[in-house]
Every structure is written in C-alpha cells, then in structure tokens.
Design a protein around this motif. Structure first.
Motif, PDB file in Angstrom:
ATOM      1  N   ILE A  34      17.975  -2.535   1.962  1.00 46.92           N
ATOM      2  CA  ILE A  34      16.604  -2.961   1.668  1.00 46.92           C
ATOM      3  C   ILE A  34      16.418  -3.023   0.156  1.00 46.92           C
ATOM      4  N   LEU A  38      13.089   3.316   0.361  1.00 51.15           N
ATOM      5  CA  LEU A  38      12.587   3.604   1.705  1.00 51.15           C
ATOM      6  C   LEU A  38      12.173   5.070   1.731  1.00 51.15           C
ATOM      7  N   VAL A  77       8.773  -1.400   9.645  1.00 49.79           N
ATOM      8  CA  VAL A  77       8.901  -0.080   9.020  1.00 49.79           C
ATOM      9  C   VAL A  77       7.590   0.654   9.200  1.00 49.79           C
TER      10      VAL A  77
ATOM     11  N   VAL B   7       8.196   1.279   2.716  1.00 50.37           N
ATOM     12  CA  VAL B   7       9.129   0.670   1.769  1.00 50.37           C
ATOM     13  C   VAL B   7       8.381   0.341   0.495  1.00 50.37           C
ATOM     14  N   TYR B   9       8.690  -1.776  -2.435  1.00 49.30           N
ATOM     15  CA  TYR B   9       9.497  -2.953  -2.772  1.00 49.30           C
ATOM     16  C   TYR B   9       9.869  -2.956  -4.251  1.00 49.30           C
TER      17      TYR B   9
ATOM     18  N   THR C  67      18.319   0.204  -1.455  1.00 49.60           N
ATOM     19  CA  THR C  67      18.547   1.326  -0.539  1.00 49.60           C
ATOM     20  C   THR C  67      19.536   0.847   0.510  1.00 49.60           C
TER      21      THR C  67
END
Lengths: 126, 28, 373
Positions: A34, A38, A77, B7, B9, C67
């Motif tokens: 990602i 996270l 998510v 998350v 970003y 990640t």
C-alpha cells in the motif's frame, strides 16, 4: 561469518516447477503493498474483529477482492476506506527468507512472483 | 470507534537509496 | 473475497531478496548451496554477500516508503459475519499478515574477495605452525572460506594465485623469497628427473625435490610443492593430481626478481638485462623470455634502458599516478603504461577513453605515444 540458506521448504515447489500465477503462492503466501502507512491496533480489544488462532492474536482489518480476469483489486480498510489497485507481476521474483536468530537458521520459505499493489488515494466507502 | 484501522496515504513513492548490508542487520 | 487480518505481534525476522535468473537457477539445482557470508567474524560487521559454489552477489538494501505486508492463508475457526454492505461475494478465505517490510535486498553479481587479513606469511622456517595453532586466528581452510566474502571457487583460485599453502592444516601464504627458492628447487629437480613440464604430478614432483634432501630440515613439504604447482601451473583437465607448468608465469616471476636485483638503483640496457634474466634460471631451463612480458614492472628513464618500478610505490589516486609516471618518463609507449594504470579504471571504460581523460595520446608511425596533457 557464513551461514547456509536452507531451501527445504521450497523443495517440492522447485522440483515441480510450480510457481505463483495469482494472488497467493502455491504455499499460501501473499504480498500486499500500500502506498501509505497502514495503522492498525497493536493491543487486544474485546471486539469481534479480534481473534486468536493457534495462540496468535489477530485483528481483522480489511477485505480484499480480486477480479482475476482483469487483475483489478479492491481493498476495503476498516469501515471507512476503499482502495483500488491491481495484481502486479514483479520485475524480479522475491525470495521470502526467515533469519531465525534463536536457532541460527536461515530459511528461504517461498518465492513471490506477484504482489497486490494499491497506489491510489483511498476513497470513502459509498 | 476507538479502534483505529486506517490508511494514511502518501502522495509519492521513494526508493532511491541503496546501501550495503551488515551482518548484524540480518539478525536484528 | 479474502478476509485480511494482521498478527498483533509482528515478526521482524523476515526479509525479501531479489532472485535474478542466475540465482533462480542456483536454487533449482538440488546439488547447489547458497550461503550468506561476510568478511571477518560476526563482530566485524562487514558487507554481506550471497554465494553459490562459484559466484558472489553483493546485497544492497533498497528502502522504500510503502507498507508491504507479508501474509499467510489460514483456516478461520469462526464464522465470519457476512459483510453485506459492499455487495461483494462473501469472504472465502482468510489471510493473516505475519510480517511487514520496508526494504528489499537487491543482489548484484560481483567478484568475491578472499580475506587474507589474518593469514601469516611463511618464509620456510621450521617454527610454523606454532603448537596448537596458538596465536593463529584462522585455524583451517574452512575458517578462511567462512570469513571471506567470496564463493568457494573464487576463493580457491585466488588462494592458488597468492601462493597460499596449508601446513599441518593451518593456512599461510608463502613469502616471495620462499616461493622463489621452492620454485627454483622444483624446476631443477624436475629437470634432473626428466619430468614432463606439461604433466607434473604432485607425488612425482615431491619425490624428485626430496631425493637426497635431509628430511629433518626440509622445508619443501608436499604442501609447499602443491602450492608451487598451483601458483605456477594449471590443473590438467579431468586429472585431479596433474599440473601443466605455465612457462610464461615462471619466466615473468624470474624476470621481476631480476629487475629488482639488477635494475633497482639504476637502469640497465635491455640486451644486458636479457642476459642477466636468463642467468637467473636453472641451467638448461627451456623458458623463452621477452622484455614485453615484464610490462607493468619497469619504466624507461632514458631511451630504451629499463628500471624496476613496482606498482605498490605508485600513488593510488589516478591523477597523481599519471603525474608520477610522467615525471619518471615523459613519453610512454601505450602498451608500457597501460599495465600501470588499468587497475584504477574502476568504471571499466575502454582503455583509450580512460587514457584520454588523464593524458595525451598521439600516433607516431605504428606506435601510440602517451604523454602528459
């Protein structure tokens, strides 16, 4: 210093020339990436998202859906974010290696040929 | 909802830096 | 759809390693082995390499800002509540993240380097090795291999070229003087016994050398003879015990010693030097000699006469080295100067291009002359 790399776990894989062609490897591993941080809880909570399997405490954080015909992926998510991404073939396959300091053993456990990559900005869940 | 699953970003992706690997860092 | 979980306690012992096609081949070969190695011992913290039996790859850590989660499929005991909000098929499997990584190890094929830092130089004296290997940090060839960032094949090749020897199990490097004496004795004995220089067997050669030598004080053990054959010969294909003498290597070794002996303090005309060089060989030795064989070991201070110039007296900075070389000799034949500077061509440029960066090049007839800019 010098240490052998054990390929015991890879043997059947290498012999049969099987390798990863979709989201997870024949040995059941997956690489997820990602573009961002996270954030997940690191402490147990009495919540249905927390479970214990084989004495390991887990937190359920997401839902992944892959469309195999187009290699598209959607990642949900938590309860608020939705990311769009894809199954990407790696330029160079990556060996998964465990360095076990306690037993002084180094083991190559798997080889990744693909990863699931999310590089777009998360969208809100509609 | 006190449980934070999120998350954060990052606009870009950087991976330019490369350095040699020391023996101790294999085990840490 | 897949349910994604992560373990609350992350395992930090996993790494991702780039597997080039060559590395994949090594992995697939059931007889191959791979090792992570570094020079020195654990505490020295040298750069880590990955070695097969024949090749060496340097590890380079490439950090990144994403990640990356490594996950493993498992069977959930629970009935996971159906997530109907997203209109997706209900989850069919569960994956748990067991590790996160923020870097990958790239692998770059390099030349392995034998680590001879702690290997003693042996000059033939009878007090090596000391009892129980006291004070010897490297106690065996296995130790030497384990403490070198180098594949076994590359290690053994370099070891042979260096004049490495294993005496009573302890690695050492034979001194130049001892190598010279041992080579001389080996050549003389081999000729006396009419051994074939193209097929020198270790046992026969050792017997020839040791005929008529008092064993008590004999420094030319079978290990020493083996070192001589390894350094000055090439193993004959498919014969583990047989070497072909490399006559050029032997001639060059004698030539360098002759330059050192006869052309250190002052220069010597080439014709005179050839005679002196020849005189240093054992009588009737069949080696051809030419001045050009010793390029990289002499300069010509005036006209054609030769003077000894060992590379280890030259600056290691490339600009300074060229400056020194032009100070010693204002104009060089390109073939004479190249061996003095090519080791500093770290970028692997074509030699012409490399020379032009630091010097002037011009053609005079068939020769190429190099001078300072």
């Amino acid at each position: 210093p010098s240490i052998n790399v054990s390929k015991r776990q890879l043997q059947t894989l290498l012999q049969s020339d099987q390798h990863q062609t979709s989201v997870s490897t024949p040995l059941g591993n997956m690489m997820l990436e990602i573009q961002g941080d996270l954030e997940l809880p690191r402490q147990w909570s009495e919540d249905q998202r927390f479970t214990t399997i084989d004495k390991e405490q887990l937190v359920r954080w997401g839902l992944l859906h892959i469309d195999p015909s187009r290699n598209n992926a959607i990642l949900f998510v938590g309860r608020k974010q939705r990311l769009l991404g894809s199954l990407v073939k790696l330029d160079t396959p990556l060996g998964l290696i465990k360095f076990n300091q306690q037993d002084g053993i180094v083991e190559m456990q798997d080889i990744f040929y693909y990863k699931v990559l999310f590089k777009s900005r998360p969208l809100p869940i509609m | 909802d006190e449980i934070r699953i999120w998350v954060r970003y990052k606009e870009g992706f950087s991976d330019a830096v490369r350095k040699n690997v020391s023996w101790s860092s294999l085990w840490s | 759809s897949l349910n994604l979980h992560e373990r609350l306690s992350i395992d930090r012992s996993f790494r991702l390693l780039h597997l080039t096609p060559e590395l994949l081949e090594v992995l697939k070969d059931p007889n191959s082995k791979l090792q992570f190695k570094a020079a020195g011992n654990d505490e020295d913290d040298g750069d880590v390499v990955l070695c097969s039996r024949e090749k060496t790859w340097l590890l380079r850590q490439k950090n990144h800002s994403n990640t990356t989660m490594l996950m493993h499929e498992f069977t959930s005991e629970q009935e996971t509540p159906l997530e109907t909000t997203f209109g997706l098929p209900s989850p069919m499997s569960d994956f748990a993240g067991f590790a996160r990584t923020t870097f990958e190890y790239e692998t770059k094929e390099v030349s392995g380097i034998l680590n001879v830092e702690s290997i003693p130089i042996h000059n033939g004296s009878s007090d090596f090795p000391p009892a129980d290997g006291r004070d010897l940090p490297v106690k065996s060839m296995d130790d030497l291999l384990a403490s070198s960032a180098c594949s076994e094949k590359e290690c053994l090749l370099q070891w042979g070229q260096l004049g490495g020897c294993v005496i009573k199990g302890y690695p050492c490097i034979l001194s130049s003087d001892f190598l010279t004496k041992a080579l001389h004795v080996t050549l003389m004995s081999a000729m006396a016994e009419s051994l074939n220089f193209s097929r020198l067997r270790l046992g026969e050669t050792f017997d020839a050398v040791n005929k008529d030598i008092d064993q008590e004080s004999n420094p030319y053990t079978i290990d020493v003879i083996k070192t001589i054959l390894e350094k000055y010969g090439e193993k004959v294909k498919d014969d583990d015990d047989c070497w072909q003498l490399n006559q050029k290597k032997v001639a060059v070794w004698y030539g360098i010693r002759a330059l050192k002996k006869y052309a250190s303090q002052s220069s010597i005309p080439p014709a005179e030097f050839l005679i002196k060089w020849k005189s240093t060989f054992p009588p009737y030795a069949p080696f051809d000699i030419e001045i050009e064989m010793l390029r990289g070991w002499f300069f010509r201070p005036t006209g054609s006469s030769l003077q000894y110039l060992p590379k280890n007296t030259l600056p290691s900075d490339i600009k300074e080295r060229f400056m020194m070389l032009f100070k010693l000799q204002s104009q060089w034949d390109m073939d004479d100067i190249v061996p003095f500077v090519e080791e500093l061509n770290s970028k692997g440029l074509k030699i012409d291009v490399f020379l032009m960066k630091y010097a002037r090049k011009r053609r005079v007839g068939k020769k190429v002359i190099i001078s300072s800019r």
